[in-house]
Design an enzyme around this catalytic site. Structure first.
Site, PDB file in Angstrom:
ATOM      1  N   ASP A 132     -51.441  10.505   0.747  1.00  0.00           N
ATOM      2  CA  ASP A 132     -49.861  10.601   0.700  1.00  0.00           C
ATOM      3  C   ASP A 132     -49.004   9.295   0.833  1.00  0.00           C
ATOM      4  O   ASP A 132     -47.929   9.238   0.556  1.00  0.00           O
ATOM      5  CB  ASP A 132     -49.231  11.420   1.973  1.00  0.00           C
ATOM      6  N   ARG A 216     -29.532  13.584 -26.321  1.00  0.00           N
ATOM      7  CA  ARG A 216     -29.500  12.100 -26.525  1.00  0.00           C
ATOM      8  C   ARG A 216     -30.868  12.114 -27.567  1.00  0.00           C
ATOM      9  O   ARG A 216     -31.216  10.994 -27.948  1.00  0.00           O
ATOM     10  CB  ARG A 216     -29.615  11.114 -25.396  1.00  0.00           C
TER      11      ARG A 216
HETATM   12  O1  F6P Z   1     -52.005  14.861   3.751  1.00  0.00           O
HETATM   13  C1  F6P Z   1     -52.625  15.067   2.295  1.00  0.00           C
HETATM   14  C2  F6P Z   1     -52.283  16.694   1.929  1.00  0.00           C
HETATM   15  O2  F6P Z   1     -53.118  16.735   0.513  1.00  0.00           O
HETATM   16  C3  F6P Z   1     -50.930  16.832   1.496  1.00  0.00           C
HETATM   17  O3  F6P Z   1     -50.552  16.065   0.326  1.00  0.00           O
HETATM   18  C4  F6P Z   1     -50.722  18.354   1.435  1.00  0.00           C
HETATM   19  O4  F6P Z   1     -49.475  18.524   1.731  1.00  0.00           O
HETATM   20  C5  F6P Z   1     -51.790  18.674   2.560  1.00  0.00           C
HETATM   21  O5  F6P Z   1     -52.576  17.523   2.619  1.00  0.00           O
HETATM   22  C6  F6P Z   1     -52.429  19.848   2.127  1.00  0.00           C
HETATM   23  O6  F6P Z   1     -53.303  20.235   3.432  1.00  0.00           O
HETATM   24  P1  F6P Z   1     -54.281  21.254   3.485  1.00  0.00           P
HETATM   25  O7  F6P Z   1     -55.376  20.931   2.432  1.00  0.00           O
HETATM   26  O8  F6P Z   1     -54.667  21.379   4.929  1.00  0.00           O
HETATM   27  O9  F6P Z   1     -53.615  22.581   3.013  1.00  0.00           O
END
Ligand code: F6P
Length: 324
Positions: A132, A216
């Site tokens: 992230d 466009r």
């Molecule tokens: O923090 C990393 C991440 O992949 C986020 O982008 C996402 O919202 C989350 O983890 C998903 O988490 P989990 O795999 O626990 O559902």
């Protein structure tokens, strides 16, 4: 007061996995061996710690992992650690294991857990590992660069079909409640629109802009949508109704978290891992290893946990001009 000499350290990966975590584990182990330390790998994140799951790691046990995505230690989310009983158990296991320093590799939840453990007297050094790239104090987190490339490669393919069918595509990327990954992915893939939680958008003006682009001569349009913004299917419906354009949704999902780590993610992981061990050996605790303008350094974990990383509004504005 003299600081106790560090002899035995633990390493743990926690939260969502990120490509390059293995390279970081390898670096922690080998830098530890270099300093003459014993290294204990904790399995399955903090849940594994509470459940006594660990193994001794040597320079050889981390052979052949620098190029592998995921984490050989495995990982997980551990709500129990937020309870007093869970934290007490974690501290008890670390004490039983005679661990006098812990390296935590993970995202913001993991940093908070590391800070809480450090407060209980076991030195912790944390390493930001998350696709992230949303952690305060560091320009980059381990895995972000790889996830960026993965998403861009996927969108390049989506662009081919968008062009052929003259469609609008909404491509959802991860990032939890932030748009750092989405902004970078959007710029690198030449997306016409980037929707992120940090910047409010209005469906009516988005539809007007889409129609303008279409008139466009833009017959294919990519909208990169950060997952924290909302439901891409509902947005697609609204766009269809208001513009009569053909709209499709593609959720990139977990492919963003896997795969071979990029060279850059690996190098960052090597640097972060080695620095974390050096800090423990130097008697430091409750620090987060970061990269700032190309320099590896460290900050107080408390700052990273409390403060919000700033979103680059100028870059966001530039992305829009560059996609006309
Ligand atoms: O923090 C990393 C991440 O992949 C986020 O982008 C996402 O919202 C989350 O983890 C998903 O988490 P989990 O795999 O626990 O559902």
């Amino acid at each position: 007061m003299t600081t106790k000499k560090v002899q035995r350290i633990g390493v743990i990966t926690s939260g969502g996995d990120a490509p390059g975590m293995n390279a970081a584990v390898r670096a922690v182990v080998r830098q530890g061996v270099h300093h003459g330390l014993e290294i204990i790998g904790i399995h399955r994140g903090f849940k594994g710690l509470i459940e006594d799951q660990f193994s001794r790691l040597t320079a050889r046990s981390v052979s052949g992992i620098i190029n592998r995505g995921g984490t050989m230690l495995k990982t997980g989310r551990c709500p129990e650690l937020k309870t007093p009983a869970g934290m007490n158990r974690a501290i008890a296991v670390l004490r039983q294991l005679n661990i006098d320093g812990l390296v935590v590799i993970g995202g913001d939840g993991s940093l908070a857990a590391g800070a809480a453990i450090s407060k209980r007297g076991i030195p912790v050094i944390s390493i930001p590992g998350s696709i992230d790239n949303d952690i305060y104090g560091t320009d980059e987190t381990i895995g972000f660069d790889t996830a960026l490339d993965t998403a861009v490669e996927a969108i390049d393919k989506i662009r081919d079909t968008a062009i052929s069918h003259e469609r609008v595509f909404i491509v959802e990327v991860m990032g939890r409640e932030h748009g750092f990954l989405a902004l970078s992915v959007g710029i690198a893939s030449g997306a016409e629109f980037i929707l992120v939680p940090e910047i409010k958008y209005d469906t009516a003006s988005l539809c007007r802009d889409l129609k303008k682009e279409h008139h466009r001569g833009k017959t294919s349009i990519i909208i990169v949508l950060a997952e924290g913004v909302g439901n891409p299917y509902q947005l697609a419906e609204k766009i269809k109704q208001n513009t009569l354009l053909e709209v499709r949704v593609s959720t990139l999902g977990y492919i963003q978290r896997g795969g071979t780590p990029s060279g850059r993610s690996r190098i960052l992981a090597c640097q972060f891992g080695a620095r974390a061990v050096d800090l423990l050996v130097a008697g430091k605790q409750n620090r987060l290893v970061v990269i700032k303008q190309g320099v590896i350094t460290d900050i107080a974990v408390a700052d990273a946990v409390k403060k919000e990383k700033k979103f680059d509004h100028a870059l966001y504005a530039a992305a829009r001009y560059l996609s006309i």
